[in-house]
Write a protein that holds these residues in place. Structure first.
Motif, PDB file in Angstrom:
ATOM      1  N   UNK A  59      10.917  -6.224   2.999  1.00 38.26           N
ATOM      2  CA  UNK A  59      10.804  -6.181   1.266  1.00 38.26           C
ATOM      3  C   UNK A  59       9.284  -7.007   1.356  1.00 38.26           C
ATOM      4  N   UNK A  60       8.327  -6.423   0.865  1.00 37.53           N
ATOM      5  CA  UNK A  60       6.846  -7.019   0.698  1.00 37.53           C
ATOM      6  C   UNK A  60       6.869  -7.701  -0.386  1.00 37.53           C
ATOM      7  N   UNK A  61       6.089  -9.023  -0.241  1.00 40.58           N
ATOM      8  CA  UNK A  61       5.862  -9.776  -1.330  1.00 40.58           C
ATOM      9  C   UNK A  61       4.423 -10.081  -1.156  1.00 40.58           C
ATOM     10  N   UNK A  62       3.660  -9.653  -2.103  1.00 44.14           N
ATOM     11  CA  UNK A  62       2.090  -9.672  -2.180  1.00 44.14           C
ATOM     12  C   UNK A  62       1.443 -10.714  -2.861  1.00 44.14           C
ATOM     13  N   UNK A  63       0.244 -11.185  -2.424  1.00 42.14           N
ATOM     14  CA  UNK A  63      -0.515 -12.105  -2.810  1.00 42.14           C
ATOM     15  C   UNK A  63      -1.665 -11.582  -3.792  1.00 42.14           C
ATOM     16  N   UNK A  64      -1.669 -10.487  -3.773  1.00 45.96           N
ATOM     17  CA  UNK A  64      -2.804  -9.744  -4.645  1.00 45.96           C
ATOM     18  C   UNK A  64      -2.298  -8.633  -5.345  1.00 45.96           C
ATOM     19  N   UNK A  65      -2.909  -8.443  -6.665  1.00 48.40           N
ATOM     20  CA  UNK A  65      -2.588  -7.573  -7.808  1.00 48.40           C
ATOM     21  C   UNK A  65      -3.320  -6.357  -7.411  1.00 48.40           C
ATOM     22  N   UNK A  66      -2.652  -4.924  -7.343  1.00 48.58           N
ATOM     23  CA  UNK A  66      -3.438  -3.759  -7.279  1.00 48.58           C
ATOM     24  C   UNK A  66      -4.789  -3.654  -8.210  1.00 48.58           C
ATOM     25  N   UNK A  67      -4.620  -3.874  -9.193  1.00 50.90           N
ATOM     26  CA  UNK A  67      -5.801  -3.631 -10.425  1.00 50.90           C
ATOM     27  C   UNK A  67      -6.849  -4.775 -10.233  1.00 50.90           C
ATOM     28  N   UNK A  68      -6.406  -5.766  -9.624  1.00 51.54           N
ATOM     29  CA  UNK A  68      -7.736  -6.682  -9.478  1.00 51.54           C
ATOM     30  C   UNK A  68      -8.353  -6.318  -8.218  1.00 51.54           C
ATOM     31  N   UNK A  69      -7.514  -5.707  -7.044  1.00 57.95           N
ATOM     32  CA  UNK A  69      -8.220  -5.372  -5.816  1.00 57.95           C
ATOM     33  C   UNK A  69      -9.122  -4.012  -6.165  1.00 57.95           C
TER      34      UNK A  69
END
Length: 348
Positions: free
Chosen positions: A329-339
């Motif tokens: 279960x991945x927990x991401x520190x970055x938001x796709x729209x921001x990247x």
């Protein structure tokens, strides 16, 4: 021989019987292969496949790979062209693209693993290839896909590139690999299950619908041309993740038209340059081609390339810790729209 799109392929064998193919532009001089003088013993890979009864996943044990070459100095690189005093895997003084059977294969008997050298220049990277050279690599992938996919012992042809020590690269020469899996790996099994469910419910192709939604929504698109779109997926797992889709549904690289291959090379080089501009130095990444399975659910597949990086900041790496490694279960520190927004601004 000539590949379907015009690149010239020249086949030969290394001293231990492994196959080697050179790929040159169609208008290049005819290549006369030089002999491999190393006198290598015949390979004796130790490979065993076991199936996990809890998940159904196939686990490969290739114990001979523990002794493979590890980060040699540049003057001893086995992927450079041969020179006096340093005979290599490529027994010629120069080459454009070269493909050979891996000396330390992950599969033997059923399946096959190959090494794809993108250029003879040790200090290059795919990012800095000319568009013509990148296009030659695309033709090489296409030819290998067609040939490996025709084998009875192959279920999926998977070209990929690992770049950067953080990823675990053991040879710094610009190269990738091709795994011709004798089974369907877990990721592709999951994708095909989802694609089948989507087809049953929506009556359409899952991947085509994802592409259409991303192009319509637009905020995660970072680049496109007449035949391809690059975007950060809505549910990206990795700190940096970009997918490249052709606008036409095809099963594999070998089915791409001349124009589609040209446009891919153009957009891919642009995306790679943006990745390298993100933190001001070469970004470690994995580039993974997702082709349709050779036999099972082939009609549900949709060729695309997934690029991912584990670097979450200029000086930080995302490690797969408890939730990711223990539960998937991945927990991401970055938001796709921001990247996506950041990548669009890089180089603009």
């Amino acid at each position: 021989m000539n590949t379907p799109r015009g690149a010239r392929r020249t086949d030969t064998k290394l001293s231990d019987g492994r196959e080697l193919s050179y790929y040159d532009p169609a208008d290049a001089p005819v290549r006369v292969p030089l002999e491999d003088t190393r006198g290598l013993p015949a390979p004796q890979p130790q490979v065993e496949l076991r199936t996990d009864p809890l998940t159904g996943d196939v686990i490969t044990y290739a114990t001979h790979r523990n002794t493979r070459t590890y980060l040699p100095p540049a003057d001893q690189c086995p992927l450079c062209a041969s020179k006096p005093g340093n005979p290599t895997e490529i027994p010629d003084h120069d080459y454009n693209v070269a493909v050979f059977e891996n000396r330390f294969p992950s599969f033997a008997g059923p399946g096959r693993t190959e090494v794809v050298c993108f250029t003879s220049d040790h200090n290059q990277s795919f990012t800095n290839l000319s568009q013509g050279q990148a296009r030659l690599v695309v033709d090489t992938w296409a030819d290998r896909t067609a040939e490996l996919g025709a084998r009875d012992d192959v279920e999926l042809v998977f070209p990929f590139e690992n770049r950067g020590r953080e990823i675990g690269v053991t040879l710094s020469h610009p190269h990738g690999q091709i795994y011709a899996y004798p089974f369907l790996p877990p990721r592709m099994r999951t994708l095909m299950t989802q694609a089948r469910r989507h087809q049953e419910v929506a009556g359409s192709n899952l991947f085509a619908d994802v592409l259409a939604a991303e192009r319509k929504e637009g905020t995660r698109v970072i680049g496109e041309n007449g035949n391809w779109t690059a975007f950060v997926p809505e549910a990206a797992r990795w700190p940096v993740e970009v997918h490249l889709y052709p606008h036409r549904q095809v099963a594999g690289i070998d089915e791409l038209s001349v124009g589609e291959r040209d446009d891919f090379a153009e957009l891919y080089l642009d995306v790679l340059s943006r990745l390298d501009g993100l933190y001001g130095d070469p970004l470690p990444y994995i580039a993974a081609w997702h082709q349709a399975p050779v036999r099972i659910d082939r009609e549900l597949g949709y060729l695309h390339l997934e690029l991912l990086s584990i670097r979450r900041a200029a000086d930080k790496i995302k490690y797969l810790a408890g939730s990711e490694s223990g539960m998937g279960a991945f927990i991401s520190d970055t938001r796709p729209e921001d990247v996506a927004e950041t990548l669009r601004k890089v180089g603009s």
